[in-house]
Write an enzyme that holds these catalytic residues in place. Sequence first.
Site, PDB file in Angstrom:
ATOM      1  N   HIS A  89     -17.057 -14.402 -32.357  1.00 17.73           N
ATOM      2  CA  HIS A  89     -16.515 -14.352 -30.993  1.00 17.73           C
ATOM      3  C   HIS A  89     -17.481 -13.573 -30.105  1.00 17.73           C
ATOM      4  CE1 HIS A  89     -12.758 -13.149 -28.381  1.00 17.73           C
ATOM      5  NE2 HIS A  89     -13.735 -13.650 -27.659  1.00 17.73           N
TER       6      HIS A  89
ATOM      7  N   GLU B 146     -16.095 -18.621 -30.828  1.00 17.90           N
ATOM      8  CA  GLU B 146     -14.906 -18.309 -30.015  1.00 17.90           C
ATOM      9  C   GLU B 146     -15.381 -17.705 -28.709  1.00 17.90           C
ATOM     10  OE1 GLU B 146     -12.495 -15.551 -32.122  1.00 17.90           O
ATOM     11  OE2 GLU B 146     -11.973 -16.977 -33.670  1.00 17.90           O
TER      12      GLU B 146
ATOM     13  N   HIS C  31      -5.221 -16.086 -37.128  1.00 16.83           N
ATOM     14  CA  HIS C  31      -4.881 -14.769 -36.579  1.00 16.83           C
ATOM     15  C   HIS C  31      -3.839 -14.074 -37.445  1.00 16.83           C
ATOM     16  CE1 HIS C  31      -5.938 -12.127 -33.318  1.00 16.83           C
ATOM     17  NE2 HIS C  31      -4.762 -11.585 -33.484  1.00 16.83           N
TER      18      HIS C  31
HETATM   19  N1  PXP Z   1      -8.702 -17.136 -34.563  1.00 17.44           N
HETATM   20  C1  PXP Z   1      -8.960 -16.574 -33.361  1.00 17.44           C
HETATM   21  C2  PXP Z   1      -8.983 -17.455 -32.169  1.00 17.44           C
HETATM   22  C3  PXP Z   1      -9.194 -15.189 -33.241  1.00 17.44           C
HETATM   23  O1  PXP Z   1      -9.439 -14.660 -32.037  1.00 17.44           O
HETATM   24  C4  PXP Z   1      -9.194 -14.409 -34.409  1.00 17.44           C
HETATM   25  C5  PXP Z   1      -9.478 -12.940 -34.312  1.00 17.44           C
HETATM   26  O2  PXP Z   1     -10.783 -12.714 -33.952  1.00 17.44           O
HETATM   27  C6  PXP Z   1      -8.966 -15.033 -35.641  1.00 17.44           C
HETATM   28  C7  PXP Z   1      -8.697 -16.391 -35.690  1.00 17.44           C
HETATM   29  C8  PXP Z   1      -8.982 -14.288 -36.930  1.00 17.44           C
HETATM   30  O3  PXP Z   1      -7.946 -13.362 -36.945  1.00 17.44           O
HETATM   31  P1  PXP Z   1      -7.925 -12.270 -38.085  1.00 17.44           P
HETATM   32  O4  PXP Z   1      -9.136 -11.434 -37.910  1.00 17.44           O
HETATM   33  O5  PXP Z   1      -6.647 -11.536 -37.806  1.00 17.44           O
HETATM   34  O6  PXP Z   1      -7.938 -12.995 -39.392  1.00 17.44           O
END
Ligand code: PXP
Length: 241
Positions: free
Chosen positions: A43, A70, A191
Amino acid sequence: MLHLSVNVDYVAVIRESRKTVEPDPIFAAGIVEMAGAHGITAHLREDRRHIVDRDIRLLREVVRLPFNLEMAATEGIIKIACDVVPDQVTFVPEKREEITTEGGLDVVGNRETLVRAVDRIKEKGIETSMFIDPDPKQIEMSREIGAQCVELHTGEYANAQTVEEAQKHHEALQKGATFASDCGLEVHAGHGLTYNNIFPIIGIKEIEGYYIGHSIMARAIYVGLDRAVRDMISIMKDERG
Ligand code: PXP
């Protein structure tokens, strides 16, 4: 095909906590690839608080796996994406004060901005995904503006405090996944997913991609990144074949 894309931001979080050069998310991406994951995610935030431009460019060059970037739909970041050309862009909402991404993207409320952003990204041959809550209106609008995928936000499910609450969010994710798939969208989820709470989510057959970072990196501290990635893949394979 069922896939796991591993978010390497957390490696950059540790690096940036000391403003030094290690650990390097590029090394981590190499290990993730060798452990058998199917994708790498990073990201690039507007404030560059962890992943920086150099990481994105090197990940693009070094990683052979599909690279998912991202990002927020802002001018500066769109330009970088069009220049670096990741395999996929996932549009996410971004607030400066947040610890991590909070809530899904409001595709309905930001239609004009997002339709232009999607067009520009798609012009480069990059696949587009929308990180949204499992809300039919957001799913429908994602399809309408031309996204090929949606990533359903599993944060509320992951944060549920009771079994009933978790079940309620799971149901919403199942319905959202079915609707999105019926709309012709490829369905992803991510997430807050962990080695424990992922089981019922893997049961949602319409979901083809899992986007996981924190839990894998947390386990990696104890067992190493290779093993942490393999453990997650083995859960996915055992549950879905
Ligand atoms: N998907 C998106 C769009 C996210 O922003 C994030 C967090 O950066 C994740 C997935 C992954 O989440 P986690 O780090 O909680 O596994």
